[in-house]
Design a protein around this motif. Structure first.
Motif, PDB file in Angstrom:
ATOM      1  N   CYS A 109       3.202 -13.955  36.508  1.00 14.31           N
ATOM      2  CA  CYS A 109       3.099 -15.049  35.712  1.00 14.31           C
ATOM      3  C   CYS A 109       3.027 -14.968  34.445  1.00 14.31           C
ATOM      4  CB  CYS A 109       1.311 -15.564  35.890  1.00 14.31           C
ATOM      5  SG  CYS A 109       1.345 -16.300  37.365  1.00 14.31           S
ATOM      6  N   ASN A 110       2.854 -13.653  33.916  1.00 19.13           N
ATOM      7  CA  ASN A 110       2.983 -13.242  32.417  1.00 19.13           C
ATOM      8  C   ASN A 110       4.267 -13.180  32.047  1.00 19.13           C
ATOM      9  OD1 ASN A 110       2.072 -12.472  29.822  1.00 19.13           O
ATOM     10  ND2 ASN A 110       2.572 -10.320  30.187  1.00 19.13           N
ATOM     11  N   ARG A 111       5.185 -12.435  33.216  1.00 15.36           N
ATOM     12  CA  ARG A 111       6.764 -12.617  32.852  1.00 15.36           C
ATOM     13  C   ARG A 111       7.305 -13.912  32.469  1.00 15.36           C
ATOM     14  NH1 ARG A 111       7.076  -7.070  35.036  1.00 15.36           N
ATOM     15  NH2 ARG A 111       5.527  -6.258  33.581  1.00 15.36           N
ATOM     16  N   ASN A 112       6.838 -14.714  33.365  1.00 12.96           N
ATOM     17  CA  ASN A 112       7.198 -16.163  33.353  1.00 12.96           C
ATOM     18  C   ASN A 112       7.003 -16.745  32.117  1.00 12.96           C
ATOM     19  OD1 ASN A 112       8.237 -15.920  35.904  1.00 12.96           O
ATOM     20  ND2 ASN A 112       6.588 -17.107  36.782  1.00 12.96           N
ATOM     21  N   THR A 113       5.770 -16.559  31.507  1.00 18.21           N
ATOM     22  CA  THR A 113       5.382 -17.003  30.051  1.00 18.21           C
ATOM     23  C   THR A 113       6.358 -16.153  29.003  1.00 18.21           C
ATOM     24  OG1 THR A 113       3.248 -17.093  31.038  1.00 18.21           O
ATOM     25  CG2 THR A 113       3.414 -17.463  28.498  1.00 18.21           C
ATOM     26  N   MET A 114       6.567 -15.113  29.115  1.00 18.32           N
ATOM     27  CA  MET A 114       7.280 -14.605  28.004  1.00 18.32           C
ATOM     28  C   MET A 114       8.847 -14.926  28.085  1.00 18.32           C
ATOM     29  SD  MET A 114       5.790 -10.603  27.617  1.00 18.32           S
ATOM     30  CE  MET A 114       6.033  -9.986  29.504  1.00 18.32           C
ATOM     31  N   ALA A 115       9.256 -15.194  29.272  1.00 21.45           N
ATOM     32  CA  ALA A 115      10.639 -15.843  29.368  1.00 21.45           C
ATOM     33  C   ALA A 115      10.901 -17.033  28.694  1.00 21.45           C
ATOM     34  CB  ALA A 115      11.131 -15.866  30.808  1.00 21.45           C
ATOM     35  N   GLU A 116       9.643 -17.842  28.854  1.00 17.43           N
ATOM     36  CA  GLU A 116       9.631 -19.212  28.504  1.00 17.43           C
ATOM     37  C   GLU A 116       9.548 -19.066  26.788  1.00 17.43           C
ATOM     38  OE1 GLU A 116       6.620 -21.506  29.797  1.00 17.43           O
ATOM     39  OE2 GLU A 116       7.292 -21.215  31.961  1.00 17.43           O
ATOM     40  N   GLN A 117       8.693 -18.194  26.464  1.00 16.70           N
ATOM     41  CA  GLN A 117       8.477 -18.081  25.003  1.00 16.70           C
ATOM     42  C   GLN A 117      10.039 -17.703  24.114  1.00 16.70           C
ATOM     43  OE1 GLN A 117       4.387 -16.126  24.921  1.00 16.70           O
ATOM     44  NE2 GLN A 117       4.708 -16.833  22.882  1.00 16.70           N
ATOM     45  N   ARG A 118      10.675 -16.594  24.888  1.00 13.46           N
ATOM     46  CA  ARG A 118      11.739 -15.966  24.567  1.00 13.46           C
ATOM     47  C   ARG A 118      12.880 -17.320  24.355  1.00 13.46           C
ATOM     48  NH1 ARG A 118      11.050 -11.080  26.832  1.00 13.46           N
ATOM     49  NH2 ARG A 118      11.655 -12.035  28.863  1.00 13.46           N
ATOM     50  N   ALA A 119      12.875 -18.094  25.241  1.00 10.69           N
ATOM     51  CA  ALA A 119      13.682 -19.331  25.237  1.00 10.69           C
ATOM     52  C   ALA A 119      13.525 -20.140  24.127  1.00 10.69           C
ATOM     53  CB  ALA A 119      13.649 -19.945  26.632  1.00 10.69           C
ATOM     54  N   LEU A 120      11.981 -20.682  23.967  1.00 13.11           N
ATOM     55  CA  LEU A 120      11.669 -21.319  22.829  1.00 13.11           C
ATOM     56  C   LEU A 120      11.939 -20.639  21.286  1.00 13.11           C
ATOM     57  CD1 LEU A 120       9.674 -23.820  22.358  1.00 13.11           C
ATOM     58  CD2 LEU A 120       7.815 -22.206  22.287  1.00 13.11           C
ATOM     59  N   VAL A 121      11.749 -19.335  21.103  1.00 13.87           N
ATOM     60  CA  VAL A 121      12.042 -18.799  20.299  1.00 13.87           C
ATOM     61  C   VAL A 121      13.776 -18.646  19.630  1.00 13.87           C
ATOM     62  CG1 VAL A 121      12.215 -16.368  18.938  1.00 13.87           C
ATOM     63  CG2 VAL A 121      10.116 -17.155  19.750  1.00 13.87           C
ATOM     64  N   ALA A 122      14.492 -18.510  20.872  1.00  9.63           N
ATOM     65  CA  ALA A 122      15.988 -18.898  20.644  1.00  9.63           C
ATOM     66  C   ALA A 122      16.154 -20.208  20.209  1.00  9.63           C
ATOM     67  CB  ALA A 122      16.467 -18.419  21.922  1.00  9.63           C
TER      68      ALA A 122
END
Ligand SMILES: [Zn+2]
Length: 84
Positions: free
Chosen positions: A62-75
């Motif tokens: 679940c945390n990996r998913n959150t971090m992927a979403e955050q990276r997409a957001l930051v990008a």
């Protein structure tokens, strides 16, 4: 590859406080609200968009998913800034 090394002292300290509680069972994942089984891998998740606030323990997946979403957001945000 582990990105755990970029977490500092505060993260490790908060994680340590959670460890015995998770080990006892009865802690729900901050992301999916399903129980975290004692002995399974878990991460201390951040509040989305914050580097200093902790949402609480999460399943590692679940945390990996959150971090992927955050990276997409930051990008998306840094891409947007190029056009401002
Ligand atoms: Zn979960």
């Amino acid at each position: 590859m582990s990105d755990r090394s970029r977490y500092g002292y505060a993260h490790r300290k908060v994680r340590k406080q959670w460890e015995p509680i998770v080990a006892d069972g009865g802690v729900d994942c901050a992301r999916c609200n399903q129980p975290i089984e004692p002995g399974t891998p878990w991460d201390l998740g951040h509040v989305p968009g914050s580097a200093t606030e902790y949402a609480g323990p999460m399943h590692q997946g679940c945390n990996r998913n959150t971090m992927a979403e955050q990276r997409a957001l930051v990008a998306a945000v840094s891409e947007y800034r190029w056009f401002v």
